[in-house]
Scaffold this motif. Structure first.
Motif, PDB file in Angstrom:
ATOM      1  N   GLY A  32      41.810  45.889  14.052  1.00  0.00           N
ATOM      2  CA  GLY A  32      42.850  44.892  13.860  1.00  0.00           C
ATOM      3  C   GLY A  32      43.060  43.959  15.037  1.00  0.00           C
ATOM      4  O   GLY A  32      44.161  43.473  15.271  1.00  0.00           O
ATOM      5  N   PHE A  33      41.990  43.672  15.784  1.00  0.00           N
ATOM      6  CA  PHE A  33      42.121  42.716  16.882  1.00  0.00           C
ATOM      7  C   PHE A  33      41.277  41.479  16.605  1.00  0.00           C
ATOM      8  O   PHE A  33      40.445  41.489  15.704  1.00  0.00           O
ATOM      9  N   PRO A  34      41.518  40.404  17.355  1.00  0.00           N
ATOM     10  CA  PRO A  34      40.835  39.126  17.079  1.00  0.00           C
ATOM     11  C   PRO A  34      39.308  39.263  17.076  1.00  0.00           C
ATOM     12  O   PRO A  34      38.747  40.065  17.827  1.00  0.00           O
ATOM     13  N   PRO A  35      38.637  38.458  16.246  1.00  0.00           N
ATOM     14  CA  PRO A  35      37.196  38.592  16.083  1.00  0.00           C
ATOM     15  C   PRO A  35      36.332  37.974  17.181  1.00  0.00           C
ATOM     16  O   PRO A  35      35.130  38.162  17.182  1.00  0.00           O
ATOM     17  N   ASP A  36      36.892  37.270  18.097  1.00  0.00           N
ATOM     18  CA  ASP A  36      36.110  36.599  19.140  1.00  0.00           C
ATOM     19  C   ASP A  36      36.306  37.321  20.475  1.00  0.00           C
ATOM     20  O   ASP A  36      37.391  37.274  21.053  1.00  0.00           O
ATOM     21  N   TRP A  37      35.260  37.963  20.971  1.00  0.00           N
ATOM     22  CA  TRP A  37      35.385  38.742  22.208  1.00  0.00           C
ATOM     23  C   TRP A  37      35.813  37.869  23.386  1.00  0.00           C
ATOM     24  O   TRP A  37      36.420  38.361  24.329  1.00  0.00           O
ATOM     25  N   GLN A  38      35.509  36.585  23.326  1.00  0.00           N
ATOM     26  CA  GLN A  38      35.823  35.702  24.449  1.00  0.00           C
ATOM     27  C   GLN A  38      37.325  35.486  24.627  1.00  0.00           C
ATOM     28  O   GLN A  38      37.760  35.130  25.712  1.00  0.00           O
ATOM     29  N   ILE A  39      38.111  35.673  23.563  1.00  0.00           N
ATOM     30  CA  ILE A  39      39.559  35.460  23.686  1.00  0.00           C
ATOM     31  C   ILE A  39      40.340  36.764  23.830  1.00  0.00           C
ATOM     32  O   ILE A  39      41.552  36.741  23.970  1.00  0.00           O
ATOM     33  N   LEU A  40      39.648  37.891  23.795  1.00  0.00           N
ATOM     34  CA  LEU A  40      40.333  39.171  23.938  1.00  0.00           C
ATOM     35  C   LEU A  40      40.879  39.327  25.348  1.00  0.00           C
ATOM     36  O   LEU A  40      40.306  38.837  26.317  1.00  0.00           O
ATOM     37  N   ASP A  41      42.012  40.025  25.433  1.00  0.00           N
ATOM     38  CA  ASP A  41      42.581  40.344  26.732  1.00  0.00           C
ATOM     39  C   ASP A  41      43.206  41.734  26.669  1.00  0.00           C
ATOM     40  O   ASP A  41      43.086  42.428  25.659  1.00  0.00           O
ATOM     41  N   SER A  42      43.872  42.122  27.724  1.00  0.00           N
ATOM     42  CA  SER A  42      44.403  43.484  27.806  1.00  0.00           C
ATOM     43  C   SER A  42      45.422  43.792  26.711  1.00  0.00           C
ATOM     44  O   SER A  42      45.651  44.954  26.391  1.00  0.00           O
ATOM     45  N   SER A  43      46.029  42.764  26.110  1.00  0.00           N
ATOM     46  CA  SER A  43      47.032  43.004  25.071  1.00  0.00           C
ATOM     47  C   SER A  43      46.453  42.947  23.649  1.00  0.00           C
ATOM     48  O   SER A  43      47.173  43.170  22.681  1.00  0.00           O
ATOM     49  N   SER A  44      45.175  42.683  23.498  1.00  0.00           N
ATOM     50  CA  SER A  44      44.558  42.547  22.171  1.00  0.00           C
ATOM     51  C   SER A  44      44.423  43.888  21.448  1.00  0.00           C
ATOM     52  O   SER A  44      44.378  43.927  20.220  1.00  0.00           O
ATOM     53  N   ALA A  45      44.311  44.962  22.201  1.00  0.00           N
ATOM     54  CA  ALA A  45      44.157  46.311  21.631  1.00  0.00           C
ATOM     55  C   ALA A  45      44.517  47.315  22.717  1.00  0.00           C
ATOM     56  O   ALA A  45      44.701  46.942  23.885  1.00  0.00           O
ATOM     57  N   ASN A  46      44.569  48.570  22.340  1.00  0.00           N
ATOM     58  CA  ASN A  46      44.817  49.623  23.324  1.00  0.00           C
ATOM     59  C   ASN A  46      43.479  50.033  23.945  1.00  0.00           C
ATOM     60  O   ASN A  46      42.887  51.043  23.593  1.00  0.00           O
ATOM     61  N   TRP A  47      43.008  49.208  24.860  1.00  0.00           N
ATOM     62  CA  TRP A  47      41.705  49.422  25.489  1.00  0.00           C
ATOM     63  C   TRP A  47      41.697  50.645  26.397  1.00  0.00           C
ATOM     64  O   TRP A  47      40.657  51.235  26.639  1.00  0.00           O
ATOM     65  N   ARG A  48      42.853  51.022  26.921  1.00  0.00           N
ATOM     66  CA  ARG A  48      42.918  52.130  27.890  1.00  0.00           C
ATOM     67  C   ARG A  48      42.643  53.495  27.253  1.00  0.00           C
ATOM     68  O   ARG A  48      42.346  54.440  27.958  1.00  0.00           O
ATOM     69  N   GLU A  49      42.805  53.572  25.950  1.00  0.00           N
ATOM     70  CA  GLU A  49      42.477  54.808  25.238  1.00  0.00           C
ATOM     71  C   GLU A  49      41.390  54.484  24.230  1.00  0.00           C
ATOM     72  O   GLU A  49      41.647  54.355  23.047  1.00  0.00           O
ATOM     73  N   ALA A  50      40.194  54.346  24.740  1.00  0.00           N
ATOM     74  CA  ALA A  50      39.067  53.896  23.915  1.00  0.00           C
ATOM     75  C   ALA A  50      38.615  55.006  22.978  1.00  0.00           C
ATOM     76  O   ALA A  50      37.830  55.878  23.346  1.00  0.00           O
ATOM     77  N   ARG A  51      39.162  54.934  21.768  1.00  0.00           N
ATOM     78  CA  ARG A  51      38.782  55.868  20.704  1.00  0.00           C
ATOM     79  C   ARG A  51      38.537  55.065  19.441  1.00  0.00           C
ATOM     80  O   ARG A  51      39.036  53.962  19.288  1.00  0.00           O
ATOM     81  N   GLY A  52      37.782  55.649  18.552  1.00  0.00           N
ATOM     82  CA  GLY A  52      37.558  55.024  17.253  1.00  0.00           C
ATOM     83  C   GLY A  52      36.965  53.630  17.370  1.00  0.00           C
ATOM     84  O   GLY A  52      36.002  53.403  18.101  1.00  0.00           O
ATOM     85  N   ALA A  53      37.574  52.694  16.631  1.00  0.00           N
ATOM     86  CA  ALA A  53      37.059  51.324  16.567  1.00  0.00           C
ATOM     87  C   ALA A  53      37.023  50.659  17.942  1.00  0.00           C
ATOM     88  O   ALA A  53      36.087  49.925  18.253  1.00  0.00           O
ATOM     89  N   VAL A  54      38.015  50.939  18.773  1.00  0.00           N
ATOM     90  CA  VAL A  54      38.057  50.339  20.118  1.00  0.00           C
ATOM     91  C   VAL A  54      36.863  50.807  20.938  1.00  0.00           C
ATOM     92  O   VAL A  54      36.197  50.013  21.611  1.00  0.00           O
ATOM     93  N   ARG A  55      36.564  52.080  20.878  1.00  0.00           N
ATOM     94  CA  ARG A  55      35.419  52.608  21.636  1.00  0.00           C
ATOM     95  C   ARG A  55      34.105  52.018  21.122  1.00  0.00           C
ATOM     96  O   ARG A  55      33.235  51.631  21.909  1.00  0.00           O
ATOM     97  N   PHE A  56      33.945  51.960  19.800  1.00  0.00           N
ATOM     98  CA  PHE A  56      32.735  51.349  19.249  1.00  0.00           C
ATOM     99  C   PHE A  56      32.614  49.900  19.687  1.00  0.00           C
ATOM    100  O   PHE A  56      31.518  49.412  19.974  1.00  0.00           O
ATOM    101  N   TYR A  57      33.733  49.202  19.752  1.00  0.00           N
ATOM    102  CA  TYR A  57      33.713  47.800  20.167  1.00  0.00           C
ATOM    103  C   TYR A  57      33.256  47.677  21.624  1.00  0.00           C
ATOM    104  O   TYR A  57      32.343  46.909  21.933  1.00  0.00           O
ATOM    105  N   LEU A  58      33.900  48.431  22.505  1.00  0.00           N
ATOM    106  CA  LEU A  58      33.537  48.363  23.924  1.00  0.00           C
ATOM    107  C   LEU A  58      32.083  48.787  24.142  1.00  0.00           C
ATOM    108  O   LEU A  58      31.342  48.134  24.888  1.00  0.00           O
ATOM    109  N   TYR A  59      31.683  49.856  23.491  1.00  0.00           N
ATOM    110  CA  TYR A  59      30.316  50.338  23.644  1.00  0.00           C
ATOM    111  C   TYR A  59      29.311  49.300  23.146  1.00  0.00           C
ATOM    112  O   TYR A  59      28.252  49.102  23.746  1.00  0.00           O
TER     113      TYR A  59
END
Length: 130
Positions: free
Chosen positions: A48-75
């Motif tokens: 549920g975060f914006p589709p463009d990685w270039q506009i993402l920032d620390s408030s776009s998702a809970n990046w500090r707990e990289a699990r599930g979709a967030v972890r797949f995204y970062l990886y």
């Protein structure tokens, strides 16, 4: 087998991750990048975060707990950076990896290693400066 499995359970991102890794190791960089982008898109939708990685920032998702979709995204950002480096697209790779480091300052997916490689490749060759 991975292609067949992916057809059966396309929502399981780990199947696509295994497939893009296999393509990257086989020097099939374009096929790998295509799958990386598909995983990024699926992770964005699931997270549920914006589709463009270039506009993402620390408030776009809970990046500090990289699990599930967030972890797949970062990886997958890390994978995109590595594949772009292997293709010789150092500037693009550096941009992706810099954003990854901004989003994942705790280095949960190990992006700092690939970022350091990109940094070294961007440094001017000391031998040619002398």
């Amino acid at each position: 087998m991975l292609l067949d499995t992916r057809k059966l359970i396309p929502q399981r991102l780990e199947i696509s991750v295994a497939l893009y890794k296999m393509y990257a190791y086989s020097n099939r960089f374009d096929a790998s990048l295509e799958l990386v982008h598909q995983v990024l898109t699926s992770a964005e939708e699931q997270g549920g975060f914006p589709p463009d990685w270039q506009i993402l920032d620390s408030s776009s998702a809970n990046w500090r707990e990289a699990r599930g979709a967030v972890r797949f995204y970062l990886y997958s950002m890390k994978a995109m950076g590595l594949v772009l480096l292997r293709k010789g697209e150092v500037d693009k790779a550096f941009d992706v990896l810099k954003k990854l480091c901004d989003l994942d300052p705790e280095d949960q997916v190990g992006g700092s290693v690939v970022y350091a490689m990109a940094e070294r490749l961007l440094e001017p060759d000391e031998a040619s400066v002398a």
